[in-house]
Scaffold this motif. Sequence first.
Motif, PDB file in Angstrom:
ATOM      1  N   VAL A 177       0.831  -1.214   0.000  1.00 31.00           N
ATOM      2  CA  VAL A 177       0.000   0.000   0.000  1.00 31.00           C
ATOM      3  C   VAL A 177       0.857   1.251   0.000  1.00 31.00           C
ATOM      4  CG1 VAL A 177      -1.675   1.322   1.359  1.00 31.00           C
ATOM      5  CG2 VAL A 177      -1.920  -1.161   1.150  1.00 31.00           C
ATOM      6  N   PHE A 178       2.026   1.169   0.642  1.00 36.18           N
ATOM      7  CA  PHE A 178       2.865   2.352   0.825  1.00 36.18           C
ATOM      8  C   PHE A 178       3.985   2.472  -0.209  1.00 36.18           C
ATOM      9  CE2 PHE A 178       0.980   1.265   4.891  1.00 36.18           C
ATOM     10  CZ  PHE A 178       0.462   2.478   5.296  1.00 36.18           C
ATOM     11  N   ILE A 179       4.012   1.562  -1.166  1.00 37.06           N
ATOM     12  CA  ILE A 179       5.009   1.649  -2.229  1.00 37.06           C
ATOM     13  C   ILE A 179       4.635   2.791  -3.173  1.00 37.06           C
ATOM     14  CG2 ILE A 179       5.962   0.463  -4.251  1.00 37.06           C
ATOM     15  CD1 ILE A 179       7.024  -0.650  -1.702  1.00 37.06           C
ATOM     16  N   PRO A 180       5.488   3.807  -3.335  1.00 39.63           N
ATOM     17  CA  PRO A 180       5.156   4.938  -4.220  1.00 39.63           C
ATOM     18  C   PRO A 180       4.772   4.522  -5.631  1.00 39.63           C
ATOM     19  CG  PRO A 180       7.044   5.469  -2.871  1.00 39.63           C
ATOM     20  CD  PRO A 180       6.747   4.030  -2.592  1.00 39.63           C
ATOM     21  N   ALA A 181       5.419   3.501  -6.178  1.00 44.62           N
ATOM     22  CA  ALA A 181       5.130   3.063  -7.544  1.00 44.62           C
ATOM     23  C   ALA A 181       3.730   2.481  -7.677  1.00 44.62           C
ATOM     24  CB  ALA A 181       6.168   2.029  -7.988  1.00 44.62           C
ATOM     25  N   LEU A 182       3.128   2.074  -6.553  1.00 46.10           N
ATOM     26  CA  LEU A 182       1.792   1.468  -6.573  1.00 46.10           C
ATOM     27  C   LEU A 182       0.748   2.365  -5.903  1.00 46.10           C
ATOM     28  CD1 LEU A 182       2.716  -2.202  -5.556  1.00 46.10           C
ATOM     29  CD2 LEU A 182       2.299  -1.323  -7.863  1.00 46.10           C
ATOM     30  N   TYR A 183       1.099   3.616  -5.687  1.00 44.10           N
ATOM     31  CA  TYR A 183       0.253   4.500  -4.892  1.00 44.10           C
ATOM     32  C   TYR A 183      -1.164   4.616  -5.446  1.00 44.10           C
ATOM     33  CZ  TYR A 183      -1.081   8.495  -2.025  1.00 44.10           C
ATOM     34  OH  TYR A 183      -1.715   9.312  -1.145  1.00 44.10           O
ATOM     35  N   LYS A 184      -1.314   4.645  -6.769  1.00 41.61           N
ATOM     36  CA  LYS A 184      -2.654   4.818  -7.345  1.00 41.61           C
ATOM     37  C   LYS A 184      -3.530   3.583  -7.170  1.00 41.61           C
ATOM     38  CE  LYS A 184      -1.105   3.646 -12.056  1.00 41.61           C
ATOM     39  NZ  LYS A 184      -1.021   4.152 -13.449  1.00 41.61           N
ATOM     40  N   TYR A 185      -2.909   2.454  -6.808  1.00 40.92           N
ATOM     41  CA  TYR A 185      -3.668   1.226  -6.582  1.00 40.92           C
ATOM     42  C   TYR A 185      -3.829   0.914  -5.097  1.00 40.92           C
ATOM     43  CZ  TYR A 185      -2.098   0.572 -11.414  1.00 40.92           C
ATOM     44  OH  TYR A 185      -1.831   0.737 -12.750  1.00 40.92           O
ATOM     45  N   ARG A 186      -3.502   1.874  -4.234  1.00 41.17           N
ATOM     46  CA  ARG A 186      -3.405   1.593  -2.803  1.00 41.17           C
ATOM     47  C   ARG A 186      -4.704   1.077  -2.185  1.00 41.17           C
ATOM     48  NH1 ARG A 186      -3.724   6.826  -3.918  1.00 41.17           N
ATOM     49  NH2 ARG A 186      -4.975   8.266  -2.667  1.00 41.17           N
ATOM     50  N   TYR A 187      -5.851   1.625  -2.613  1.00 43.01           N
ATOM     51  CA  TYR A 187      -7.118   1.188  -2.026  1.00 43.01           C
ATOM     52  C   TYR A 187      -7.454  -0.240  -2.433  1.00 43.01           C
ATOM     53  CZ  TYR A 187      -7.653   6.125  -0.929  1.00 43.01           C
ATOM     54  OH  TYR A 187      -7.460   7.397  -0.454  1.00 43.01           O
ATOM     55  N   ARG A 188      -7.207  -0.566  -3.681  1.00 41.18           N
ATOM     56  CA  ARG A 188      -7.474  -1.915  -4.161  1.00 41.18           C
ATOM     57  C   ARG A 188      -6.542  -2.917  -3.483  1.00 41.18           C
ATOM     58  NH1 ARG A 188      -7.297  -2.439 -10.498  1.00 41.18           N
ATOM     59  NH2 ARG A 188      -8.760  -0.703 -10.165  1.00 41.18           N
ATOM     60  N   ILE A 189      -5.288  -2.516  -3.308  1.00 44.43           N
ATOM     61  CA  ILE A 189      -4.323  -3.385  -2.631  1.00 44.43           C
ATOM     62  C   ILE A 189      -4.735  -3.599  -1.176  1.00 44.43           C
ATOM     63  CG2 ILE A 189      -1.937  -3.569  -1.812  1.00 44.43           C
ATOM     64  CD1 ILE A 189      -1.111  -2.024  -4.339  1.00 44.43           C
ATOM     65  N   PHE A 190      -5.157  -2.527  -0.528  1.00 42.66           N
ATOM     66  CA  PHE A 190      -5.581  -2.617   0.878  1.00 42.66           C
ATOM     67  C   PHE A 190      -6.733  -3.602   1.031  1.00 42.66           C
ATOM     68  CE2 PHE A 190      -8.187  -1.394   4.481  1.00 42.66           C
ATOM     69  CZ  PHE A 190      -7.249  -1.265   5.494  1.00 42.66           C
ATOM     70  N   GLU A 191      -7.705  -3.503   0.145  1.00 34.42           N
ATOM     71  CA  GLU A 191      -8.862  -4.401   0.211  1.00 34.42           C
ATOM     72  C   GLU A 191      -8.450  -5.852  -0.025  1.00 34.42           C
ATOM     73  OE1 GLU A 191     -11.333  -2.742  -2.782  1.00 34.42           O
ATOM     74  OE2 GLU A 191     -11.952  -1.009  -1.575  1.00 34.42           O
TER      75      GLU A 191
END
Length: 241
Positions: A177-191
């Motif tokens: 969730v906290f990886i800058p390269a994946l920031y735009k996917y953070r909510y989906r990753i969290f879920e």
Amino acid sequence: MTLDNNFSHWMWLKLFCLTIIATLTFEHSQFDIRISEFFYNNGQWLIEKSAQPYAFIFYDGPKALLILSAIYLLTILLVKYKRLAKRPFITNHSNLNKYIVPFSIREISYLLIILIAVPSTIALLKGVTHVSCPNHLTLFGGDLPYLNLWQSMLAKTDAKCFPAAHASAGFSLYGLVFIPALYKYRYRIFETVTVLGWSMGLYKMMFGDHFFSHTLVSMLLSLTIVCALASVFFKRKTNVK
């Protein structure tokens, strides 16, 4: 787009406080007992420990994938360090690029530390708390009394069930969730990680290896650790392409 680290700079402290509140509120509670009673009927748990295919789907499989992921990340980290050193036999193999995640050395190092730090911290706490599993208790056919956290620590039994270690391995993926390269996917990753961690936790609850609070505290503590380390690794604003 920029990733402002303020979202994690003090969040870890709030999560830590929430972890303590959840521990004091739910550990040794009727809520815990009622949930476990749902999985325990007529002297038997909902499923048997190590019963297949559940053990492979919710225990052996996820555990193996997480270990392989750590080995993969370590390998990629070594490759990137060698490329940084401009070693020809690495830089000339362009076919290798398709197998390498587009993360920076800092991001990969962060993920590796998270995958080690989260389960290790939970395992350390398990050895200190001495909290019994539901299936150890007289309430559920075992031979140990139902003690609260403080009583368990004083009794120093051989039990090591709090917080939930197996689920913490899944929750350690909150680091993504906290990886800058994946920031735009953070909510989906969290879920996705939440579903994964709770699936692993519920599996253990189905045969009495953990109470609900064990998994809840494991989730919150995992979030606390990944957030605290993110505030260290990603202090500055990072460009996300």
